[in-house]
Scaffold this active site. Sequence first.
Site, mmCIF file in Angstrom:
data_model
loop_
_atom_site.group_PDB
_atom_site.id
_atom_site.type_symbol
_atom_site.label_atom_id
_atom_site.label_comp_id
_atom_site.label_asym_id
_atom_site.label_seq_id
_atom_site.Cartn_x
_atom_site.Cartn_y
_atom_site.Cartn_z
ATOM 1 N N HIS A 29 0.830 -1.214 0.000
ATOM 2 C CA HIS A 29 0.000 0.000 0.000
ATOM 3 C C HIS A 29 0.859 1.257 0.000
ATOM 4 O O HIS A 29 1.226 1.761 1.064
ATOM 5 C CB HIS A 29 -0.903 -0.013 1.232
ATOM 6 C CG HIS A 29 -1.788 -1.219 1.306
ATOM 7 N ND1 HIS A 29 -1.319 -2.461 1.664
ATOM 8 C CD2 HIS A 29 -3.109 -1.374 1.037
ATOM 9 C CE1 HIS A 29 -2.321 -3.344 1.621
ATOM 10 N NE2 HIS A 29 -3.414 -2.700 1.247
ATOM 11 N N HIS A 260 -4.242 3.035 -3.303
ATOM 12 C CA HIS A 260 -4.387 2.506 -1.937
ATOM 13 C C HIS A 260 -3.585 1.213 -1.768
ATOM 14 O O HIS A 260 -2.807 1.095 -0.828
ATOM 15 C CB HIS A 260 -5.865 2.240 -1.626
ATOM 16 C CG HIS A 260 -6.072 1.291 -0.482
ATOM 17 N ND1 HIS A 260 -6.126 1.709 0.823
ATOM 18 C CD2 HIS A 260 -6.180 -0.064 -0.451
ATOM 19 C CE1 HIS A 260 -6.279 0.655 1.606
ATOM 20 N NE2 HIS A 260 -6.313 -0.431 0.856
ATOM 21 N N GLU A 402 -19.359 -4.184 23.993
ATOM 22 C CA GLU A 402 -18.531 -5.395 24.087
ATOM 23 C C GLU A 402 -17.311 -5.334 23.172
ATOM 24 O O GLU A 402 -16.213 -5.738 23.548
ATOM 25 C CB GLU A 402 -19.362 -6.641 23.757
ATOM 26 C CG GLU A 402 -20.451 -6.970 24.764
ATOM 27 C CD GLU A 402 -21.717 -6.158 24.541
ATOM 28 O OE1 GLU A 402 -21.786 -5.418 23.524
ATOM 29 O OE2 GLU A 402 -22.639 -6.247 25.369
ATOM 30 N N HIS A 464 -29.887 -15.716 24.032
ATOM 31 C CA HIS A 464 -28.878 -15.564 25.079
ATOM 32 C C HIS A 464 -28.115 -16.859 25.367
ATOM 33 O O HIS A 464 -27.226 -16.875 26.207
ATOM 34 C CB HIS A 464 -29.543 -15.075 26.375
ATOM 35 C CG HIS A 464 -29.775 -13.590 26.392
ATOM 36 N ND1 HIS A 464 -30.294 -12.913 25.319
ATOM 37 C CD2 HIS A 464 -29.546 -12.656 27.355
ATOM 38 C CE1 HIS A 464 -30.387 -11.627 25.621
ATOM 39 N NE2 HIS A 464 -29.926 -11.438 26.844
#
Length: 648
Positions: A29, A260, A402, A464
Site C-alpha cells: 500500500h 491505496h 462489548e 442468550h
Amino acid sequence: MANNGIEKLAVDTVKALAMDAVQKANSGHPGMPMGMAEIAVTLWGRFLKVDPTVPDWPDRDRFVLSNGHGSMLLYSMLHLCGFPLTMDDLKSFRQWGSHTAGRPEIDQKLGIEMTTGPLGQGFATGVGMAIAETHLRARLGEDLVNHRTFGFVSDGDLMEGVSAEAGSLAGRFALGRLIYLYDDNDISIDGSTDITFGEDVAKRFQAQGWHTQDIDGHDLDAIDQAIEAAINLEDRPSLVICHTHIAHGAPNAQDTAASHGSPLGDEEIALAKEAMGYPLEPAFHVEPEIYEFFETATGWGKEERTKWDKRLESAGEDKRELWNQLHSPAPVELKGPGFAVGEKMATRSASGKLFAEIAEKRPGFLGGSADLVASTKTVIDSSRRYSAADPSARDIPFGVREHSMGCITNGLAVHGGLKPYAATFFVFSDYMRPAVRLSALMSAPSVWVWTHDSVFLGEDGPTHQPIEHLPSLRAMPNLWMVRPADANETLAAWEIALDRNDGPVALLLTRQDVPTLETDPAGVKKGGYVLRVGGDVTLIATGSELHVAVDAANVLDDEGISARVVSLPCWELFFEQDEQYRSGVLGSAPRVAVEAASPFGWERLVGLDGLILGIDHFGESAPDTVIAEKLGFTGPAIAARVRDHLSK
Ligand SMILES: Cc1ncc(C[n+]2csc(CCOP(=O)(O)OP(=O)(O)O)c2C)c(N)n1
Ligand SMILES: [Mg+2]
C-alpha cells in the site's frame, strides 16, 4: 519551523521508500505512507518520546497505526530513527520470515507497538493504552509514568462501528493524552468516500467530548502546531483531522483509489521521484543526513529514558516494590474462602468471591464488564469506579460496548504493567470476537470472563444461550478456553488465567448453581483428570455437565456398568500433556462426551465411534431444570443413552 529543508527531504525519503518497497514486493500500500509522510516526519521528528535503543522502555509514548495497511510508513520511520530494523528488513517487506510483514500487529522489541489489520481495532486498542497510562500514573506518580498515546487513523477506521464505541468512552473518560491524527483523504478502496461516508467527523467527535482541529495534512508547520495544541490540552482526547491526498506527490496516482493497495509501477515512481527532485537510482536510497537528522531528533527521548532509569532506581521502596509487582508479577496462589464439598454455587459466584483476593495478590489486576457487573460478579471494589476523577480505581465501567471493551482490554494488556479482564455473557463473545482473535494473535494476556455459559442460563431464551461458541472459540489458535465444573475448579481456573503472561485465557462460568465436587485443582492445570474411576466406559464432561456425568455414573454403577468420569475443563492444556498422561486419563474403554454445546470437535477426544451428548440446535426459553429434562442432561437420561450406546 527552522528545519523545513531537511524535513522536506525526510518526507521525500519516506515517500520514496514506500514506493520502492511496495514495488519490490510487488504488493502493498503506497498511497497511505505517501499521504501521511509529512505527519509522520513531524510526529517522530519533533514529538514522539521514544528511545530507539530501548524500544520497549515502559514510559515511552505509544504509537498505534490503526490504518495498518500503511505499514511501510511505520517501518520506514523505525528504520530512519534507528530502531533495530535494517535496510535489509525494508527490502524484504512482506516476505516469508521477515520482520516486515504486510501488517505487523505487534513487535515491541522493534518499536512496533500495535498495528492493526482489521480497521478500527487500533483506534479502540489505543484507548486502552491511554486508560492504562492514566491508571498507572495515578498509582505510581508522574515521575515514573508520564506518556501519551498517539495514533494514525483512516476513513476506514472511523467508518468501523468500534471507533464510535471507543471514541465515546474515550470522551467520557476525558483521556487528555490520547491524540489521533486522521488521514482524511476522501478515498477508500471502492472510490471516493462521498459514496459512503458523509457525516461531519469533527462534529461527531466533538459530540463525544473530543477536541478537534482541521488542518492541511501536508503543511509541516500546521501539523506541528496542531500536535502542539493537542498536547497542551489535557482535559479531552484530541482528533486532528488532516486533509491529505493519497499517494501525495505521484502525478498520476495521487487521489486515486488504485494507489491505496497497488504498486505504482516503475514509470510512475520515476515521475514521482523526478517531481520531488529525488534521485531515481538506486532504489531504497537514503541520504546520510536523514539518519543524522532523526538521530538528533530522537536524542531527547534517549535522554528522557536515562533520566527515567535514574528516577526508577532512586524511587522509594514502596513505589519500587509496586513497580516490580506490576511489571514482573509472581505466580499467584489463591486460598479462596474454602468451598465445601456438597455446597451449591454458580461458578460465576465462586469467581466473584475470589476477586478481592486476586486484586490484593495481583496489583495489576483490573477490568470490568459491559454493563453486566451484577450478573458477571466481576467486582473488585464496589465503592469505586474508574473515571477521569478517579483513574486509580480498578473497576472499569465499559458501558454496553462489548467490541471496544475487548479492544480496550487488549490495549491495557499490551501497554504493560497490568493484568486486565473483561466480562459479559458468553453469547456476547460474538460481539467481542475480533478483539479476542487479536489477543490470541498478539499473545496479549487478556482474560475473558464469560458467564451464563450454556442453555442452562434458562428463561432468557435462545438469543442468550450459547451453542456453537465453545467449539468455535476452541478453534482459535492460542486461546485457552477454561470451563470449570465447580467452585474449586474455578479457583484453579483463575490461577491459570493469572499466571499466563503470553496469551489470553477465557473463563466460561455458569449462571446456575452447581454442587462442589471432589474436584482436583492440580488436574485442572493439566487441562483434565480422572474424577471418578471406572473401567467399562469413560464419561468426559466439562463445566456444569460434570456433576450430571457423576450422577449418570452412579446410575450406571447400580446397573453393573463401571463408569469413569473425566473432568476436562481446558482442552488446550490437556493437549499439551504427554501421550502417557492423556491416555492414562482417558483410558481404553468406550468414550462418551457430555457438554451442553454444539458437539463439533469432540470426535478428537471420543473418536468417530464415540458418543457425543451435545446440542446441535438453538436453545429454548424455560427454567434450567426443565431444559435439562427436555434435552436429556440429567443423570438418568445420560445413563440411558450410554447404556444404549454400549449395547450396540
Ligand atoms: C475490518 C476490516 N475490513 C476491511 C478491511 C480491508 N480494507 C483495508 S483498507 C480498507 C479501506 C481503505 O480506506 P481508508 O481506510 O480510507 O485507507 P486509505 O485507502 O485512505 O489509506 C479496507 C476496506 C480491513 N483491513 N479491515
Ligand atoms: Mg482514506
